[in-house]
Design an enzyme around this catalytic site. Structure first.
Site, short mmCIF file in Angstrom:
data_model
loop_
_atom_site.label_atom_id
_atom_site.label_comp_id
_atom_site.label_asym_id
_atom_site.label_seq_id
_atom_site.Cartn_x
_atom_site.Cartn_y
_atom_site.Cartn_z
N ARG A 16 10.15 -8.43 1.32
CA ARG A 16 11.11 -9.10 2.57
C ARG A 16 11.21 -7.32 3.27
O ARG A 16 11.26 -6.47 2.25
CB ARG A 16 12.51 -9.31 1.93
CG ARG A 16 12.70 -10.83 1.53
CD ARG A 16 14.19 -10.36 1.64
NE ARG A 16 14.74 -10.01 0.73
CZ ARG A 16 15.73 -9.33 0.84
NH1 ARG A 16 16.61 -9.51 1.70
NH2 ARG A 16 16.23 -8.49 0.37
N SER A 69 9.75 -3.91 -8.51
CA SER A 69 10.50 -4.74 -9.27
C SER A 69 9.28 -5.33 -10.48
O SER A 69 9.26 -5.74 -11.07
CB SER A 69 11.19 -6.04 -9.27
OG SER A 69 12.40 -5.26 -8.45
N ASP A 91 14.70 -3.44 -8.32
CA ASP A 91 16.39 -3.89 -8.30
C ASP A 91 17.70 -4.24 -8.62
O ASP A 91 18.51 -4.25 -8.10
CB ASP A 91 15.69 -5.94 -8.20
CG ASP A 91 15.27 -6.17 -9.87
OD1 ASP A 91 14.78 -5.32 -10.91
OD2 ASP A 91 14.56 -7.57 -9.91
#
Length: 459
Positions: free
Chosen positions: A73, A142, A195
């Site tokens: 994203r 991540s 994350d």
């Protein structure tokens, strides 16, 4: 015979409070060992080099990039300082073409940079932003990285569905920075985080009492704020803030107190990383459905409870997924219609009796409950390490949790909360709050880019 299989499972998965207290104490001990020296514990306790979390006073325009799975994203966040906080947040999700997950590093980062450039161009169309100073980007990545500063990190290994050999050992920030330059994109990576750190930052922005950010999704991890002088392995000058965010990588935690069954042992020995990530294999979304599948297979082979069936699907690893067991576990129809449908649709087990379906629900319950209770023991371990598990300190301690397992599996999250309060006792639990932090990891990256940039300006 079938009843015996379930009874054995229930006994082997039992998590009485005394066992959970031992697990919490072991987690706190491993945290200390991991902070003591590099390689001192199975829990790595990595320094994130984030020494200043967002305060809510940050202002300006910042970008975020969140890469942790098959999609990534990109976000644009406009911050308005104290009164206005987040004025606007635009984002776009992009699927990564499967061939890029095992191609070359330059191909993957080239694709990400080109999508980021398109997003920036679309967002800034018709505005005067394009001629301003360099844009700042926070990068949530991540996967395990070894960091030496807040804006650099070498990839230790890929996990999940990625296997890009030539990226291992390289600085992922440098790779992204090079790819952005090739696109003619004037953007500087101000921070590299994961994350869990992003979740912590995103929640801390709105609430200064947040002490930890935790992920319970496909995998699990936790990050928390530690006093810089409590990190013996820290070399060099202590940060001005006196604090350091620690990325625990707690999925690799192990203790002899963990209730491991024959199904867990088989799953582990057949996994891509035998002997590693044991805590994650007991508590995270990637594995709960698979544990239930293994129990159902034994049930079928030993007791014939499902009748004459084709075992092909039931023998396929990871064919039963955690969303499936969640749907069955939450089935409140009088005759367990959803359980009946799922068994037939996913495992080709037809015409089950109500008794059999009840047994399947109980198996889901035993496995999910054990996961939630062990997850709560991990949180209790963090609070214990911080000295916030007793009722002496009246200060609020907020734990921000994100991830699909926590968000979508209601019985898991309810059981986790209830168990944490049970372990802390009535008095202490009054000052501990569990918050669902929706989408911390994306906005968290942009917020850390903001707090890092602004504290650099101040210094």
């Amino acid at each position: 015979m079938a009843e015996q299989v379930v009874a054995d499972l229930r006994e082997k998965c039992a998590t009485p409070p005394s066992l959970l207290c031992d697990v919490a104490a072991a987690m706190a001990d491993e945290m200390c060992a991991g902070l003591g020296k590099e390689g001192g514990s199975r829990v790595q306790m990595l320094l994130s080099y984030v020494d200043k979390l967002p305060t809510g006073r940050e202002e300006g325009l910042f970008y975020g990039l969140d890469l942790g799975g098959t999609n990534f994203r990109v976000l644009k966040v406009q911050l308005g300082g104290n009164d206005k906080h987040v004025i606007s947040c635009e984002s776009r999700e992009v699927a990564i073409p499967p061939h890029l997950m095992s191609g070359s590093s330059s191909e993957l980062f080239g694709f990400i940079a080109s999508e980021l450039a398109k997003f920036v161009a679309d967002e800034e169309k018709g505005t005067s932003l394009s001629n301003e100073k360099t844009r700042k980007l926070g990068f949530t990545f991540s996967f395990p990285v070894r960091q030496r500063s807040v804006a650099s990190g070498t990839l230790v290994k890929w996990t999940k569905a990625f296997s890009i050999e030539d990226a291992v050992g390289k600085d992922v920030v440098a790779e992204l920075q090079t790819a952005m330059q090739k696109q003619g994109l004037d953007m500087h990576v101000a921070a590299l985080i994961n994350d869990a750190v992003g979740t912590l930052a995103g929640a801390r922005y709105y609430d200064e009492d947040v002490v930890a950010g935790v992920i319970f999704g496909t995998g699990t991890n936790a990050a928390y704020v530690e006093k810089a002088n409590a990190i013996p392995k820290w070399e060099g000058e202590l940060p001005n803030s006196g604090e350091m965010v620690i990325n625990m990588e707690w999925g690799n935690f192990y203790s002899c107190h963990l209730p491991v069954t024959e199904y867990d042992q088989a799953l582990d020995s057949e996994s891509l990383n035998p002997g590693e990530q044991i805590y994650e294999k007991l508590t995270s979304g990637m594995y709960l459905g698979e544990i239930v599948r293994r129990v159902l297979l034994k049930l079928s082979l030993q007791s014939g409870i499902f009748g004459e069936i084709d075992h092909t699907k039931l023998k396929t690893h990871f064919h039963l997924r955690t969303p499936h067991i969640s749907a069955m576990h939450h089935d409140d129809t009088p005759n367990l219609k959803i359980v009946e449908e799922k068994l037939e649709e996913i495992l080709e087990i037809a015409s089950t009796s109500l008794e059999t379906r009840k047994m399947v629900v109980e198996i889901c319950d035993i496995v999910a409950r054990r996961a939630a209770r062990l997850a709560a023991a991990g949180l209790a371990g963090i609070l214990k390490k911080l000295g916030r598990d007793g009722c002496v300190d009246k200060h609020r301690s907020v734990i921000a949790i994100d991830g699909g397992l926590f968000e979508h599996y209601a019985k898991f999250s309810k059981c986790l909360e209830a168990t944490l309060y049970e372990l802390l006792g009535e008095q202490s639990s009054k000052s501990v709050v569990i918050k669902h932090a929706d989408d911390g990891s994306g906005i968290g990256a942009a917020l850390i880019a903001a707090s890092q940039s602004q504290c650099r300006n101040v210094e």
